[in-house]
Design a protein around this motif. Structure first.
Motif, PDB file in Angstrom:
ATOM      1  N   LYS A   1       0.851  -1.191   0.000  1.00 25.15           N
ATOM      2  CA  LYS A   1       0.000   0.000   0.000  1.00 25.15           C
ATOM      3  C   LYS A   1       0.892   1.248   0.000  1.00 25.15           C
ATOM      4  O   LYS A   1       2.023   1.215   0.481  1.00 25.15           O
ATOM      5  N   THR A   2       0.354   2.357  -0.526  1.00 28.39           N
ATOM      6  CA  THR A   2       1.100   3.618  -0.547  1.00 28.39           C
ATOM      7  C   THR A   2       1.054   4.288   0.820  1.00 28.39           C
ATOM      8  O   THR A   2       0.204   3.977   1.660  1.00 28.39           O
ATOM      9  N   LYS A   3       1.952   5.231   1.016  1.00 25.12           N
ATOM     10  CA  LYS A   3       1.873   6.137   2.158  1.00 25.12           C
ATOM     11  C   LYS A   3       0.789   7.165   1.845  1.00 25.12           C
ATOM     12  O   LYS A   3       0.467   7.395   0.675  1.00 25.12           O
ATOM     13  N   PRO A   4       0.229   7.846   2.846  1.00 22.80           N
ATOM     14  CA  PRO A   4      -0.788   8.859   2.565  1.00 22.80           C
ATOM     15  C   PRO A   4      -0.260   9.920   1.585  1.00 22.80           C
ATOM     16  O   PRO A   4       0.842  10.430   1.743  1.00 22.80           O
ATOM     17  N   HIS A   5      -1.040  10.179   0.555  1.00 22.00           N
ATOM     18  CA  HIS A   5      -0.754  11.214  -0.449  1.00 22.00           C
ATOM     19  C   HIS A   5       0.535  10.967  -1.246  1.00 22.00           C
ATOM     20  O   HIS A   5       1.050  11.874  -1.885  1.00 22.00           O
ATOM     21  N   GLN A   6       1.068   9.773  -1.220  1.00 24.74           N
ATOM     22  CA  GLN A   6       2.320   9.474  -1.912  1.00 24.74           C
ATOM     23  C   GLN A   6       2.232   9.789  -3.401  1.00 24.74           C
ATOM     24  O   GLN A   6       3.131  10.419  -3.959  1.00 24.74           O
ATOM     25  N   ALA A   7       1.171   9.376  -4.056  1.00 24.62           N
ATOM     26  CA  ALA A   7       1.023   9.612  -5.491  1.00 24.62           C
ATOM     27  C   ALA A   7       0.480  11.008  -5.775  1.00 24.62           C
ATOM     28  O   ALA A   7       0.961  11.700  -6.673  1.00 24.62           O
ATOM     29  N   GLU A   8      -0.496  11.436  -5.006  1.00 25.03           N
ATOM     30  CA  GLU A   8      -1.206  12.689  -5.273  1.00 25.03           C
ATOM     31  C   GLU A   8      -0.298  13.907  -5.265  1.00 25.03           C
ATOM     32  O   GLU A   8      -0.518  14.867  -6.003  1.00 25.03           O
ATOM     33  N   ASP A   9       0.737  13.910  -4.443  1.00 24.49           N
ATOM     34  CA  ASP A   9       1.602  15.082  -4.313  1.00 24.49           C
ATOM     35  C   ASP A   9       2.399  15.397  -5.580  1.00 24.49           C
ATOM     36  O   ASP A   9       2.777  16.535  -5.806  1.00 24.49           O
ATOM     37  N   PHE A  10       2.642  14.402  -6.439  1.00 23.40           N
ATOM     38  CA  PHE A  10       3.391  14.652  -7.666  1.00 23.40           C
ATOM     39  C   PHE A  10       2.671  15.636  -8.573  1.00 23.40           C
ATOM     40  O   PHE A  10       3.291  16.512  -9.185  1.00 23.40           O
ATOM     41  N   ALA A  11       1.358  15.495  -8.712  1.00 18.94           N
ATOM     42  CA  ALA A  11       0.594  16.366  -9.608  1.00 18.94           C
ATOM     43  C   ALA A  11       0.690  17.825  -9.175  1.00 18.94           C
ATOM     44  O   ALA A  11       0.769  18.726 -10.016  1.00 18.94           O
ATOM     45  N   LYS A  12       0.705  18.073  -7.869  1.00 14.54           N
ATOM     46  CA  LYS A  12       0.812  19.451  -7.375  1.00 14.54           C
ATOM     47  C   LYS A  12       2.103  20.106  -7.848  1.00 14.54           C
ATOM     48  O   LYS A  12       2.124  21.270  -8.219  1.00 14.54           O
ATOM     49  N   HIS A  13       3.195  19.359  -7.833  1.00 13.35           N
ATOM     50  CA  HIS A  13       4.476  19.915  -8.276  1.00 13.35           C
ATOM     51  C   HIS A  13       4.414  20.337  -9.737  1.00 13.35           C
ATOM     52  O   HIS A  13       4.922  21.396 -10.098  1.00 13.35           O
ATOM     53  N   TYR A  14       3.798  19.517 -10.564  1.00 14.68           N
ATOM     54  CA  TYR A  14       3.766  19.820 -11.989  1.00 14.68           C
ATOM     55  C   TYR A  14       2.847  20.980 -12.335  1.00 14.68           C
ATOM     56  O   TYR A  14       3.070  21.686 -13.318  1.00 14.68           O
ATOM     57  N   VAL A  15       1.817  21.240 -11.549  1.00 10.57           N
ATOM     58  CA  VAL A  15       1.023  22.454 -11.747  1.00 10.57           C
ATOM     59  C   VAL A  15       1.926  23.665 -11.532  1.00 10.57           C
ATOM     60  O   VAL A  15       1.917  24.615 -12.321  1.00 10.57           O
ATOM     61  N   GLU A  16       2.744  23.633 -10.497  1.00 11.83           N
ATOM     62  CA  GLU A  16       3.683  24.736 -10.238  1.00 11.83           C
ATOM     63  C   GLU A  16       4.731  24.862 -11.342  1.00 11.83           C
ATOM     64  O   GLU A  16       5.021  25.960 -11.822  1.00 11.83           O
ATOM     65  N   TYR A  17       5.328  23.732 -11.760  1.00  9.00           N
ATOM     66  CA  TYR A  17       6.337  23.773 -12.819  1.00  9.00           C
ATOM     67  C   TYR A  17       5.770  24.372 -14.095  1.00  9.00           C
ATOM     68  O   TYR A  17       6.444  25.146 -14.782  1.00  9.00           O
ATOM     69  N   SER A  18       4.549  24.011 -14.435  1.00  7.81           N
ATOM     70  CA  SER A  18       3.955  24.499 -15.683  1.00  7.81           C
ATOM     71  C   SER A  18       3.801  26.009 -15.674  1.00  7.81           C
ATOM     72  O   SER A  18       3.910  26.656 -16.723  1.00  7.81           O
ATOM     73  N   LYS A  19       3.595  26.586 -14.505  1.00  8.43           N
ATOM     74  CA  LYS A  19       3.463  28.052 -14.408  1.00  8.43           C
ATOM     75  C   LYS A  19       4.758  28.757 -14.770  1.00  8.43           C
ATOM     76  O   LYS A  19       4.743  29.886 -15.251  1.00  8.43           O
ATOM     77  N   TRP A  20       5.906  28.089 -14.567  1.00  5.96           N
ATOM     78  CA  TRP A  20       7.183  28.674 -14.978  1.00  5.96           C
ATOM     79  C   TRP A  20       7.199  28.899 -16.484  1.00  5.96           C
ATOM     80  O   TRP A  20       7.843  29.820 -16.969  1.00  5.96           O
ATOM     81  N   TYR A  21       6.534  28.030 -17.234  1.00  4.88           N
ATOM     82  CA  TYR A  21       6.563  28.053 -18.692  1.00  4.88           C
ATOM     83  C   TYR A  21       5.462  28.894 -19.295  1.00  4.88           C
ATOM     84  O   TYR A  21       5.554  29.301 -20.450  1.00  4.88           O
ATOM     85  N   LEU A  22       4.378  29.107 -18.546  1.00  3.79           N
ATOM     86  CA  LEU A  22       3.279  29.937 -19.073  1.00  3.79           C
ATOM     87  C   LEU A  22       3.719  31.386 -19.147  1.00  3.79           C
ATOM     88  O   LEU A  22       3.332  32.140 -19.935  1.00  3.79           O
TER      89      LEU A  22
END
Length: 166
Positions: free
Chosen positions: A145-166
């Motif tokens: 089993k995963t740790k709490p929010h183990q997978a979900e936290d990756f998507a948050k980082h990429y929303v931030e990264y994409s703003k660098w490029y917008l």
């Protein structure tokens, strides 16, 4: 600007604040929500069946999302991360899941909410992965089993990264 291509009268559609790399390719019946990012050399080919993507989904460098006309759609829910060089084909990926680098997910697989498909894994046709499970190997098998929010936290980082490029 990415290559955005209509085919057979089907044209990609997306929400607000999406980032598409200059050499990403998005073709046909592809529908995306808000704050999605499609990175360098990624391909989304909705030419023979639909690809439906929720909000805050990132498809990383070199990945391919596709279907065939006999296998049905791709459905990717909110907050999903598709890692570098992954292949996603005619399957369903539930909210907050993470598909690791170089992984392959085949037709009619169903990846559960918050699940992790490990880097390099091969998820065979029709496999059902439960919520918050980690699967890896060739063919992919349950690991733990995963740790709490183990997978979900990756998507948050990429929303931030994409703003660098917008």
């Amino acid at each position: 600007m990415a290559l955005i291509k209509s085919v057979n009268g089907l044209t990609p559609k997306w929400g607000k604040d999406c980032y598409f790399s200059e050499n990403a390719t998005i073709v046909g019946e592809v529908t995306m929500g808000d704050e999605c990012s499609i990175w360098f050399n990624a391909v989304l080919r909705g030419d023979v069946a639909p690809i439906t993507i929720g909000n805050r989904v990132n498809v990383q460098d070199g990945s391919c999302v596709h279907v065939t006309n006999t296998t049905g759609p791709v459905v990717i829910e909110d907050d999903v991360t598709i890692g570098h060089n992954a292949t996603v084909h005619a399957c369903t990926i539930r909210r907050g899941a993470l598909i690791g680098m170089g992984a392959t997910v085949l037709d009619h697989a169903d990846i559960g909410e918050g699940a992790v498909v490990a880097a390099g894994a091969l998820v065979l046709q029709g496999t059902k992965i439960g919520e918050h499970e980690i699967w890896g190997g060739v063919p992919a098998k349950f690991i733990k089993k995963t740790k709490p929010h183990q997978a979900e936290d990756f998507a948050k980082h990429y929303v931030e990264y994409s703003k660098w490029y917008l």
